[in-house]
Design a protein around this motif. Structure first.
Motif, PDB file in Angstrom:
ATOM      1  N   ALA A  79      -5.388  -9.283  47.748  1.00 28.52           N
ATOM      2  CA  ALA A  79      -5.662  -9.862  46.434  1.00 28.52           C
ATOM      3  C   ALA A  79      -4.636  -9.378  45.417  1.00 28.52           C
ATOM      4  N   GLY A  80      -4.078 -10.311  44.663  1.00 23.35           N
ATOM      5  CA  GLY A  80      -3.066  -9.986  43.672  1.00 23.35           C
ATOM      6  C   GLY A  80      -1.651 -10.004  44.195  1.00 23.35           C
ATOM      7  N   GLY A  81      -1.481 -10.215  45.507  1.00 22.59           N
ATOM      8  CA  GLY A  81      -0.156 -10.194  46.115  1.00 22.59           C
ATOM      9  C   GLY A  81       0.564 -11.530  45.999  1.00 22.59           C
ATOM     10  N   VAL A  82       1.818 -11.538  46.444  1.00 27.81           N
ATOM     11  CA  VAL A  82       2.664 -12.732  46.448  1.00 27.81           C
ATOM     12  C   VAL A  82       2.606 -13.354  47.842  1.00 27.81           C
ATOM     13  N   VAL A  83       2.137 -14.592  47.941  1.00 27.36           N
ATOM     14  CA  VAL A  83       1.932 -15.239  49.238  1.00 27.36           C
ATOM     15  C   VAL A  83       3.250 -15.824  49.737  1.00 27.36           C
TER      16      VAL A  83
ATOM     17  N   GLN B 227      -1.622 -17.549  40.403  1.00 24.94           N
ATOM     18  CA  GLN B 227      -1.227 -17.048  41.713  1.00 24.94           C
ATOM     19  C   GLN B 227       0.285 -17.127  41.877  1.00 24.94           C
ATOM     20  N   ARG B 228       0.870 -16.125  42.525  1.00 27.00           N
ATOM     21  CA  ARG B 228       2.306 -16.123  42.773  1.00 27.00           C
ATOM     22  C   ARG B 228       2.578 -16.308  44.265  1.00 27.00           C
ATOM     23  N   ALA B 229       3.723 -16.916  44.557  1.00 28.05           N
ATOM     24  CA  ALA B 229       4.114 -17.178  45.935  1.00 28.05           C
ATOM     25  C   ALA B 229       5.638 -17.152  46.007  1.00 28.05           C
ATOM     26  N   ILE B 230       6.150 -17.020  47.219  1.00 34.58           N
ATOM     27  CA  ILE B 230       7.599 -16.994  47.420  1.00 34.58           C
ATOM     28  C   ILE B 230       7.975 -17.948  48.539  1.00 34.58           C
ATOM     29  N   ALA B 231       9.025 -18.729  48.334  1.00 34.84           N
ATOM     30  CA  ALA B 231       9.582 -19.601  49.374  1.00 34.84           C
ATOM     31  C   ALA B 231      10.618 -18.790  50.139  1.00 34.84           C
ATOM     32  N   LEU B 232      10.356 -18.534  51.404  1.00 33.16           N
ATOM     33  CA  LEU B 232      11.198 -17.620  52.175  1.00 33.16           C
ATOM     34  C   LEU B 232      12.582 -18.192  52.446  1.00 33.16           C
ATOM     35  N   ASP B 233      12.718 -19.526  52.487  1.00 26.15           N
ATOM     36  CA  ASP B 233      14.034 -20.092  52.800  1.00 26.15           C
ATOM     37  C   ASP B 233      15.030 -19.915  51.663  1.00 26.15           C
TER      38      ASP B 233
ATOM     39  N   LEU C 127      10.799 -17.222  43.687  1.00 32.54           N
ATOM     40  CA  LEU C 127       9.445 -16.827  43.316  1.00 32.54           C
ATOM     41  C   LEU C 127       8.817 -17.923  42.466  1.00 32.54           C
ATOM     42  N   TYR C 128       7.561 -18.273  42.761  1.00 39.09           N
ATOM     43  CA  TYR C 128       6.848 -19.309  42.010  1.00 39.09           C
ATOM     44  C   TYR C 128       5.531 -18.750  41.475  1.00 39.09           C
ATOM     45  N   GLN C 129       5.056 -19.393  40.412  1.00 36.10           N
ATOM     46  CA  GLN C 129       3.724 -19.095  39.885  1.00 36.10           C
ATOM     47  C   GLN C 129       3.020 -20.411  39.592  1.00 36.10           C
ATOM     48  N   HIS C 130       1.711 -20.475  39.872  1.00 35.44           N
ATOM     49  CA  HIS C 130       0.965 -21.704  39.634  1.00 35.44           C
ATOM     50  C   HIS C 130       0.458 -21.702  38.194  1.00 35.44           C
ATOM     51  N   ASP C 131       0.794 -22.763  37.457  1.00 34.23           N
ATOM     52  CA  ASP C 131       0.437 -22.810  36.034  1.00 34.23           C
ATOM     53  C   ASP C 131      -0.884 -23.530  35.782  1.00 34.23           C
ATOM     54  N   GLY C 132      -1.648 -23.795  36.828  1.00 34.12           N
ATOM     55  CA  GLY C 132      -2.919 -24.496  36.694  1.00 34.12           C
ATOM     56  C   GLY C 132      -2.850 -25.934  37.157  1.00 34.12           C
ATOM     57  N   SER C 133      -1.624 -26.488  37.214  1.00 35.09           N
ATOM     58  CA  SER C 133      -1.471 -27.857  37.688  1.00 35.09           C
ATOM     59  C   SER C 133      -0.342 -28.005  38.689  1.00 35.09           C
ATOM     60  N   ALA C 134       0.631 -27.087  38.684  1.00 35.03           N
ATOM     61  CA  ALA C 134       1.769 -27.185  39.599  1.00 35.03           C
ATOM     62  C   ALA C 134       2.413 -25.816  39.759  1.00 35.03           C
ATOM     63  N   TRP C 135       3.233 -25.698  40.812  1.00 36.76           N
ATOM     64  CA  TRP C 135       4.011 -24.485  41.029  1.00 36.76           C
ATOM     65  C   TRP C 135       5.282 -24.556  40.195  1.00 36.76           C
TER      66      TRP C 135
END
Length: 373
Positions: A169-173, A191-197, A201-209
């Protein structure tokens, strides 16, 4: 609903499996509706499922959070490589195998309390479809098996890692790429996520990354050791408003360095370039203003080596594009000249690339493009 017992608990009756799973759900990242996101805790880029010299698959060690039912999680660990068998290849066409893992609970009519890793075979067809897997199972990979296969290492067998990842919880997916990231449409807020390719780094703003990278993100590096120009297409996009280019050219003969912006695979060679450049050489400062129909003169100094740092503002923003930077030229006369360059492309064309034109044979060149947040 009632308050769940704590975990651990000193109650002699202990904690039910349902309550244990519900409490543990707080350890992993969640969807917007509060349900936990199952997935592998990524430890390396190595594939989990690979072929072998038989009709079976090797399943490497992994640790995952699974969700037999979506109100909680269970942790599963495969501590060493294991083999799961599949059936012989189809008599004709091809089929899709799905390799999966699941936790099992008698209370869910699974017939056992032991976890398992298994394979579900699809129906052979000219264009095969992926089969459904057991309730609560977690997909690790798929394999397309042609009729000619005698092992899962045979030519034509295509194994694709399809497992999704999760984090505490709280990590970057982590995601393999932005397309898979965009398929997660209901993450928890911010929520934050990372595209490995790409490492973005991305964050979801409630409607999109949205891009949440700080600093610069490498888009592409291109090297060359021949030819008289170097092209970088599809490096500018609306993803970033501004870009930085670092370039190093070693040329067969001393020459100036020109460039042209590109769109849709073609140079934009029009009279809409405006260029002001200045340079300093031997304590004599000189400046000139140029309008050219073929692009930009980044450095008018004839030299065998040009090393540049260029900032490009708004090439795919629908606004005019500005360029500024420096060229450090050596191997000419004078021996070392630094050129400051400022340029504008006056149209609002959506630019996606750039061509460097030294006009002499390139002995060695390296150009890196970075997106700037």
């Amino acid at each position: 609903m009632t308050l769940t017992k704590t975990f651990p608990t000193q109650d002699p009756a202990g904690l039910s499996i349902t309550d244990t799973r519900r409490v543990m759900a707080g350890l992993v990242t969640r969807n917007a509706d509060g349900t936990p996101r199952p997935g592998v805790f990524l430890a390396s880029d190595a594939p989990i499922v690979t072929g072998r010299a038989s009709m079976g698959y090797n399943v490497a060690a992994f640790l995952a959070a699974l969700s037999r039912i979506n109100n909680g999680i269970e942790l599963i660990a495969n501590d060493a490589s294991m083999i799961v068998a599949t059936t012989a290849s189809p008599a004709s066409n091809s089929r899709i195998d799905v390799i999966w893992a699941r936790a099992r609970f008698v209370q869910h009519a699974d017939g056992s309390n032991l976890p398992e890793i298994g394979v579900t075979q699809g129906v052979a067809a000219a264009i095969p479809s992926k089969p459904s897997i057991p309730a609560g199972a977690f997909e690790l990979a798929t394999a397309e098996i042609p009729s000619s296969a005698t092992t899962t290492l045979s030519s034509g067998v295509v194994i694709t890692q399809t497992y999704q990842c999760t984090v505490a919880a709280g990590g970057v997916v982590p995601f393999r790429n932005a397309s898979l990231l965009n398929a997660w449409s209901n993450p928890a807020p911010r929520q934050r996520a990372i595209a490995l390719d790409t490492g973005t780094l991305y964050q979801h703003d409630g409607s999109a990354w949205v891009d949440a990278s700080s600093g610069m993100t490498l888009i592409r590096t291109v090297a060359a050791n021949s030819g008289t120009s170097l092209i970088l297409d599809n490096v500018f996009s609306p993803r970033f408003r501004n870009y930085r280019i670092l370039a190093d050219f070693t040329l067969a003969a001393a020459t100036a360095l020109n460039a042209a912006f590109r769109a849709n695979g073609a140079d934009l060679a029009t009279n809409n370039y405006t260029l002001n450049r200045s340079w300093d050489s031997s304590a004599t400062a000189r400046a000139t203003s140029i309008v050219t129909t073929s692009g930009m003169t980044l450095s008018g100094v004839a030299a065998t080596r040009h090393r540049l740092a260029l900032d490009i503002f708004g090439p795919s923003s629908g606004d005019v594009t500005m360029l500024g930077g420096k060229d450090h030229a050596s191997g000419g006369s004078p021996a070392l000249v630094t050129t400051d360059v400022a340029a504008q492309f006056g149209l609002t064309t959506l630019l996606d690339g750039i061509r460097f034109n030294p006009g002499q044979t390139i002995n060695a060149a390296s150009v890196s493009v970075y997106g700037c947040s």
